[in-house]
Write an enzyme that holds these catalytic residues in place. Structure first.
Site, PDB file in Angstrom:
ATOM      1  NE  ARG A 123      -3.515  -0.066   2.647  1.00  0.00           N
ATOM      2  CZ  ARG A 123      -3.940  -0.641   3.778  1.00  0.00           C
ATOM      3  NH1 ARG A 123      -3.610  -0.123   4.945  1.00  0.00           N
ATOM      4  NH2 ARG A 123      -4.699  -1.720   3.739  1.00  0.00           N
ATOM      5  NE  ARG A 133      -1.734   2.182   9.556  1.00  0.00           N
ATOM      6  CZ  ARG A 133      -2.684   1.258   9.417  1.00  0.00           C
ATOM      7  NH1 ARG A 133      -3.610   1.387   8.490  1.00  0.00           N
ATOM      8  NH2 ARG A 133      -2.715   0.188  10.197  1.00  0.00           N
ATOM      9  CE  LYS A 167      -6.950   1.108  11.820  1.00  0.00           C
ATOM     10  NZ  LYS A 167      -7.377   0.227  10.737  1.00  0.00           N
ATOM     11  CE  LYS A 171      -7.327   4.367   9.353  1.00  0.00           C
ATOM     12  NZ  LYS A 171      -8.538   3.632   8.951  1.00  0.00           N
ATOM     13  CB  CYS A 173     -13.467  -3.401   2.334  1.00  0.00           C
ATOM     14  SG  CYS A 173     -14.242  -4.963   2.784  1.00  0.00           S
ATOM     15  CB  CYS A 190      -9.306  -9.062   3.558  1.00  0.00           C
ATOM     16  SG  CYS A 190      -9.184  -8.510   5.272  1.00  0.00           S
ATOM     17  CB  CYS A 248     -14.914  -8.341   8.809  1.00  0.00           C
ATOM     18  SG  CYS A 248     -13.548  -7.204   9.107  1.00  0.00           S
ATOM     19  CB  CYS A 285     -11.450  -1.283   5.413  1.00  0.00           C
ATOM     20  SG  CYS A 285     -10.443  -2.207   6.588  1.00  0.00           S
TER      21      CYS A 285
HETATM   22 FE1  SF4 Z   1     -10.808  -6.903   5.443  1.00  0.00          FE
HETATM   23 FE2  SF4 Z   1     -12.728  -6.354   7.145  1.00  0.00          FE
HETATM   24 FE3  SF4 Z   1     -11.208  -4.362   6.191  1.00  0.00          FE
HETATM   25 FE4  SF4 Z   1     -12.944  -5.574   4.616  1.00  0.00          FE
HETATM   26  S1  SF4 Z   1     -13.446  -4.353   6.439  1.00  0.00           S
HETATM   27  S2  SF4 Z   1     -10.799  -5.119   4.107  1.00  0.00           S
HETATM   28  S3  SF4 Z   1     -12.907  -7.664   5.346  1.00  0.00           S
HETATM   29  S4  SF4 Z   1     -10.525  -6.043   7.499  1.00  0.00           S
END
Ligand code: SF4
Length: 548
Positions: A65, A134, A197, A199, A413, A419, A458, A462
């Site tokens: 990244r 970050r 982290k 931000k 995400c 992931c 999840c 993100c």
């Molecule tokens: Fe992975 Fe969860 Fe982030 Fe999606 S929200 S990229 S599943 S850690």
């Protein structure tokens, strides 16, 4: 009182000789994988080791990244990312929700060459992941607005000031000169870096192009009568991650602390980062973000602590109402040139889209800025090139605009298959979920209405689902929690209206929610309707079909 037990990662960081650990030996080893400790340390260098789910025969791969302050880069830098994706990655690029670019599918044996290729283009991954400050995000400025343009220097200053001092990145990946780690002083972070982290995000007051309230610290610039930046409203304590079924973890939007003059920027930023460093939970990484310090100790304590550390008192001020201007499509710039904002579904640049962008960027050499909504903005195109640009896209079969307002603001995400945290689909399923939402809107006579829709695999969030108007948050292998109620200007958290919703039941749930919105006249944004109606009534509506 007993001393809380440190998380093992705290010991690893402290003993890592400023992020070096055994990475040099591990890199030299033919093993295609880093060790468990190595995998933790490489995050600070901007990459994650991943295993493609359901493909155990394949070697581990790395996600790299970029740390691209404000998402600003040149045509040559973009083309370097593009070329490295083809040479060492999976031939795709992914734009992130924090104005960065990710390369996926890099093998450990190609890591150094990839990082050196980025370095040659003056790009880096250092500090893009890990327990550090970050990438600093910034309101995009396709219009070349003079107020937004003044943010570039602010963002660059913050990014430089809070970059890790450690020379490990240069030594390990760029064959740089060795520095004695004992002589290095991580004066912002300390030897154990941050608990988690941190931000930063920067915008101008009144223009929330960055989802400001989801950041640990957000700055909204103000301007004197001569147009010069004179200070900032400061917000702190935002963050998205949580764990399902654990009320001690939660998403949070940042609180307004007050206004500071421009000269106090670094003192206040150091104070806020310092509180996170010193007070953040180093025993439990799930509760280590700054938002938990503020939630536990109280906003009054936090504000007083920051004021004491920074040696100032926050001034009162009236933050103007927020607006979120669209950065998409053809836009006029103040110098007479044009910008072109391209909506990139889930930020993925692959196939014909990648080929079209490569040809366009190589031919017309625009500046570029990535947006916090995973969009790509081309800057400084000449008016006389407009027809040629459109023809180029048409030749590659690529649309210049998103099909509708729903798609233009949607985010997802990565989730499956890459992931390791993903429970459900994210990016891969976004097009089909957009169809489901679109279909439900149409059935209620609301076709063409836009709303901010986001999907994550999840609860880590993100793609910032908790400030969306409608969001799916992966909960089990086959189901999502359904969130509603964020507002279009990103100032408010949504709330769950149902849990463990299987995708086949999503159309019915949306029919009920959008049906109630339509009955109410749909004169307000969907998120505002959901917020005003409330969780209890909407949950009853979903369970029984009773009208809200
Ligand atoms: Fe992975 Fe969860 Fe982030 Fe999606 S929200 S990229 S599943 S850690």
């Amino acid at each position: 009182m007993s001393t809380p037990t440190l998380h093992p990662i705290e010991t690893l960081k402290a003993e890592s000789k400023h992020l070096r650990g055994n990475l040099a030996e591990e890199l030299a080893s033919p093993d295609p994988s880093f060790s468990k400790d190595g995998q933790t340390l490489v995050k600070f260098h901007g990459f994650y080791e991943q295993k493609e789910r359901g493909a155990s025969e394949k070697p581990p791969i790395l996600m790299l990244r970029g740390r691209i302050p404000g998402g600003r880069l040149s045509a040559a830098q973009y083309l370097a990312w593009d070329e490295l994706a083809d040479r060492y990655g999976d031939s795709t690029l992914r734009l992130t929700s924090r104005q960065s670019i990710e390369l996926h599918g890099v093998l450990k044996g190609d890591l150094k060459a990839t990082l050196q290729g980025l370095h040659a283009a003056l790009q880096t991954t250092k500090g893009a992941c890990g327990d550090v400050v970050r990438t600093v995000t910034q309101a995009p400025n396709p219009w070349l607005r003079p107020d937004l343009a003044q943010l570039d220097a602010v963002v660059d200053r913050l990014a430089a000031h809070f970059a890790a001092v450690s020379n490990a990145y240069a030594e390990l990946w760029l064959d740089g000169e060795q520095v004695n780690p004992e002589k290095e002083v991580e004066w912002n972070f300390g030897a154990s870096y941050l608990p988690r982290k941190f931000k930063f995000s920067v915008t101008v007051a009144g223009e929330n192009l960055v989802d400001l309230y989801t950041n640990d610290m957000g700055l909204a610039a103000t301007f004197a009568s001569d147009g010069c930046l004179d200070g900032f409203f400061v917000v702190a304590g935002g963050g998205m991650g949580m764990s399902h079924g654990d009320d001690t973890t939660f998403p949070r939007v940042a609180d307004l602390l007050g206004w500071i003059p421009e000269a106090a920027l670094l003192a206040v930023a150091e104070a806020v980062v310092g509180v996170h460093r010193d007070e953040g939970n180093r025993g439990d990484r799930k509760r280590a973000r700054l938002k938990y310090v503020i939630a536990n100790k109280g906003l009054a304590w936090f504000k007083a602590e920051v004021e004491a550390r920074a040696g100032l008192v926050f001034e009162h001020g009236r933050l103007p109402a927020w607006n979120t201007s669209s950065v998409l499509g053809w836009l006029d710039r103040t110098d007479g040139s044009l910008a072109l904002g391209l909506s990139i579904p889930a930020g993925r640049i692959a196939g014909a889209r990648k080929a079209a962008l490569k040809e366009l960027i190589a031919t017309f050499e625009p500046g570029l800025q990535l947006s916090p909504d995973q969009d790509l903005i081309l800057l400084g195109l000449r008016r006389e090139d407009l027809v040629a640009v459109e023809a180029l896209f048409a030749r590659h079969g690529q649309p210049l605009v998103a099909p509708d307002p729903l798609a233009s603001r949607a985010m997802a995400c990565v989730a499956l298959p890459l992931c390791g945290m993903a429970l459900t689909e994210g990016e891969r399923a976004l097009p089909s979920y957009l169809d489901v939402v679109r279909g439900a809107l149409e059935r209620q006579g609301l076709g063409g209405r836009g709303l901010i829709f986001r999907v994550t695999g999840c609860a880590n969030g993100c793609a910032r689902p908790y400030t969306a108007e409608l969001a799916l948050v992966g909960q089990t292998a086959k189901s999502y929690a359904l969130y509603v109620g964020g507002d279009p200007e990103g100032t408010r958290l949504g709330f769950p209206v149902t849990h463990k919703l299987e995708v086949e039941h999503l159309p019915q749930a949306l029919d009920r929610l959008f049906g109630a919105w339509a009955v109410a006249g749909a004169t307000e944004a969907f998120g505002d309707f959901a917020h005003r109606t409330g969780a209890e009534a909407l949950r009853a509506l979903l369970e029984t079909g009773a009208q809200a």
